[in-house]
Design an enzyme around this catalytic site. Structure first.
Site, PDB file in Angstrom:
ATOM      1  N   ASN A   9       0.865  -1.177   0.000  1.00  0.00           N
ATOM      2  CA  ASN A   9       0.000   0.000   0.000  1.00  0.00           C
ATOM      3  C   ASN A   9       0.904   1.230   0.000  1.00  0.00           C
ATOM      4  OD1 ASN A   9      -1.859   2.006   0.453  1.00  0.00           O
ATOM      5  ND2 ASN A   9      -2.382   1.370   2.539  1.00  0.00           N
ATOM      6  N   LYS A  11       0.119   4.215  -0.361  1.00  0.00           N
ATOM      7  CA  LYS A  11      -0.556   5.404   0.184  1.00  0.00           C
ATOM      8  C   LYS A  11      -0.309   6.603  -0.736  1.00  0.00           C
ATOM      9  CE  LYS A  11      -0.256   3.335   4.701  1.00  0.00           C
ATOM     10  NZ  LYS A  11      -0.266   3.498   6.145  1.00  0.00           N
ATOM     11  N   HIS A  97      -9.612   1.429   4.564  1.00  0.00           N
ATOM     12  CA  HIS A  97      -8.364   1.626   5.312  1.00  0.00           C
ATOM     13  C   HIS A  97      -8.619   2.598   6.466  1.00  0.00           C
ATOM     14  CE1 HIS A  97      -4.302   2.798   6.333  1.00  0.00           C
ATOM     15  NE2 HIS A  97      -3.911   1.681   5.750  1.00  0.00           N
ATOM     16  N   GLU A  99      -7.072   5.018   7.495  1.00  0.00           N
ATOM     17  CA  GLU A  99      -6.851   6.431   7.147  1.00  0.00           C
ATOM     18  C   GLU A  99      -8.071   7.005   6.424  1.00  0.00           C
ATOM     19  OE1 GLU A  99      -3.085   5.694   5.228  1.00  0.00           O
ATOM     20  OE2 GLU A  99      -2.275   5.146   7.188  1.00  0.00           O
ATOM     21  N   GLU A 169      -5.726  -4.524  10.524  1.00  0.00           N
ATOM     22  CA  GLU A 169      -4.666  -3.544  10.745  1.00  0.00           C
ATOM     23  C   GLU A 169      -4.936  -2.769  12.031  1.00  0.00           C
ATOM     24  OE1 GLU A 169      -2.622  -2.516   6.770  1.00  0.00           O
ATOM     25  OE2 GLU A 169      -4.349  -1.202   6.974  1.00  0.00           O
ATOM     26  N   GLY A 175       2.336   2.465  10.763  1.00  0.00           N
ATOM     27  CA  GLY A 175       3.305   3.543  10.598  1.00  0.00           C
ATOM     28  C   GLY A 175       4.001   3.951  11.880  1.00  0.00           C
ATOM     29  N   SER A 215       3.211  -1.976  10.406  1.00  0.00           N
ATOM     30  CA  SER A 215       4.661  -2.071  10.610  1.00  0.00           C
ATOM     31  C   SER A 215       5.250  -3.439  10.266  1.00  0.00           C
ATOM     32  CB  SER A 215       5.028  -1.649  12.035  1.00  0.00           C
ATOM     33  OG  SER A 215       4.642  -0.304  12.259  1.00  0.00           O
TER      34      SER A 215
HETATM   35  P1  PGA Z   1       2.660   0.447   7.666  1.00  0.00           P
HETATM   36  O1  PGA Z   1       1.208   0.664   7.010  1.00  0.00           O
HETATM   37  O2  PGA Z   1       3.200  -0.838   7.094  1.00  0.00           O
HETATM   38  O3  PGA Z   1       3.457   1.631   7.242  1.00  0.00           O
HETATM   39  O4  PGA Z   1       2.468   0.360   9.140  1.00  0.00           O
HETATM   40  C1  PGA Z   1       0.326  -0.410   6.823  1.00  0.00           C
HETATM   41  C2  PGA Z   1      -0.960   0.097   6.237  1.00  0.00           C
HETATM   42  O5  PGA Z   1      -1.471   1.130   6.688  1.00  0.00           O
HETATM   43  O6  PGA Z   1      -1.541  -0.518   5.308  1.00  0.00           O
END
Ligand code: PGA
Length: 253
Positions: A9, A11, A97, A99, A169, A175, A215
C-alpha cells in the site's frame, strides 16, 4: 486452499519518476510467487496504468487501487469509480483503510456500499478493519472488529464473501514501528475466522485470506506470516523500498 498475499500500500507517496523507479525494481525483483502466493501492489490512482504496464510480465503480481467511490458515475468531482477501475482491468481495490475512516469519515455503511459496488464490477475488495489503541487498552478489540465486519460485509452472499480479502490492521501499529506481536495477530485473525465461520460456515471461512497490516518489515514478516491464521500482510512504509518488499514477498514461502 486460501491464497497467501503480500500486498503493498503505497498510500499517497511517490512522484511519477519515483513510481517508475520503484516499479522497474519490482519488475526485476527475484521473488518466488505462485498462483497461491501472490503479490498485490496498491498504487495511487494516477499510476495505475503505469503499474499495470510495468508489472505485466511479472507472474502472480497484481495491481490494486487504494479506494473507490460508492457511485457508478456522475457529477462527483474528484472521485474515482469502480467502472473506471474495471475498464482498466484493475482486479483489486482497498476499501476501508483506517486512514479513509479517520480522515475522510468513511463509516461502516459507506464501506458496505463500496464493497457492493466493487463486487458488482468484478473488483475484489481488500477490506480493512482494526481497532485504535484506546479500544485495545480497554480489551474490547474483538467486539469492535466483529462489528466492523458485520456492518460492512455480512450482508454478502456466500459467493460474494469468497471474493473478499480481509486485512486486519490495528491502528496503533500502522506507521508507528510498533508491530502487534505474532501472538496478538494470530489471536485476532483466529477471532475473525471464527466470526466468518459462524456466519458463513467453516468451509468458507477457511478459504478467506486474512492479511495482517501494521509495521510489517523485512525483519518481522517471516515470524508474523508463520502464524496459522495469518495469510500474509498489507504493507505500507516497507513497500516503498523494492529490496525490502522483495524480502516480504519471499517471506510468504
Ligand atoms: P505500515 O502501514 O506498514 O506503514 O504500518 C500499513 C498500512 O497502513 O496498510
Amino acid at each position: 486452499m486460501r491464497k497467501k498475499i503480500a500486498a503493498a500500500n503505497w498510500k499517497m507517496n511517490c512522484t511519477l519518476s519515483q513510481a517508475e523507479d520503484l516499479l522497474n525494481k519490482l519488475a526485476t525483483a527475484q521473488v518466488n510467487l505462485t498462483t497461491d502466493k501472490i503479490s498485490i501492489i496498491a498504487v495511487p490512482f494516477p499510476y495505475l496504468l503505469l503499474a499495470k504496464e510495468k508489472l505485466a510480465s511479472k507472474a502472480n503480481v497484481f495491481v490494486a487501487a487504494q479506494n473507490c467511490y460508492t457511485k457508478k458515475s456522475g457529477a462527483y468531482t474528484g472521485e474515482v469509480s469502480v467502472e473506471m477501475l474495471q475498464s482498466m482491468q484493475i482486479p483489486y481495490v482497498i476499501i476501508g483503510h483506517s486512514e479513509r475512516r479517520e480522515y475522510f469519515y468513511e463509516t461502516n455503511q459507506v464501506l458496505a456500499d463500496k464493497v457492493n459496488i466493487a463486487l458488482e464490477h468484478q473488483l475484489q475488495p481488500i477490506f480493512c478493519c482494526g481497532e485504535a489503541l484506546s479500544i485495545r487498552e480497554a480489551d474490547t478489540q474483538n467486539s469492535f472488529v466483529e462489528k466492523q465486519l458485520k456492518d460492512s460485509l455480512f450482508h454478502l452472499t456466500n459467493e460474494q464473501i469468497l471474493s473478499v480479502v480481509i486485512a486486519y490492521e490495528p491502528i496503533w501499529a500502522i506507521g508507528t514501528g510498533k508491530t502487534a506481536t505474532s501472538q496478538q495477530a494470530q489471536e485476532m485473525h483466529k477471532h475473525i475466522r471464527n466470526v466468518l465461520a459462524e456466519k458463513y460456515g467453516n468451509e468458507i471461512a477457511q478459504q478467506i485470506s486474512i492479511l495482517y497490516g501494521g509495521s510489517v518489515k523485512g525483519n518481522n514478516a517471516v515470524e508474523i506470516f508463520s502464524q496459522p491464521d495469518v495469510d500474509g500482510g498489507l504493507v505500507g512504509g516497507a513497500s516503498l523500498n523494492a529490496d525490502e518488499f522483495s524480502i516480504i514477498m519471499n517471506a510468504l514461502n
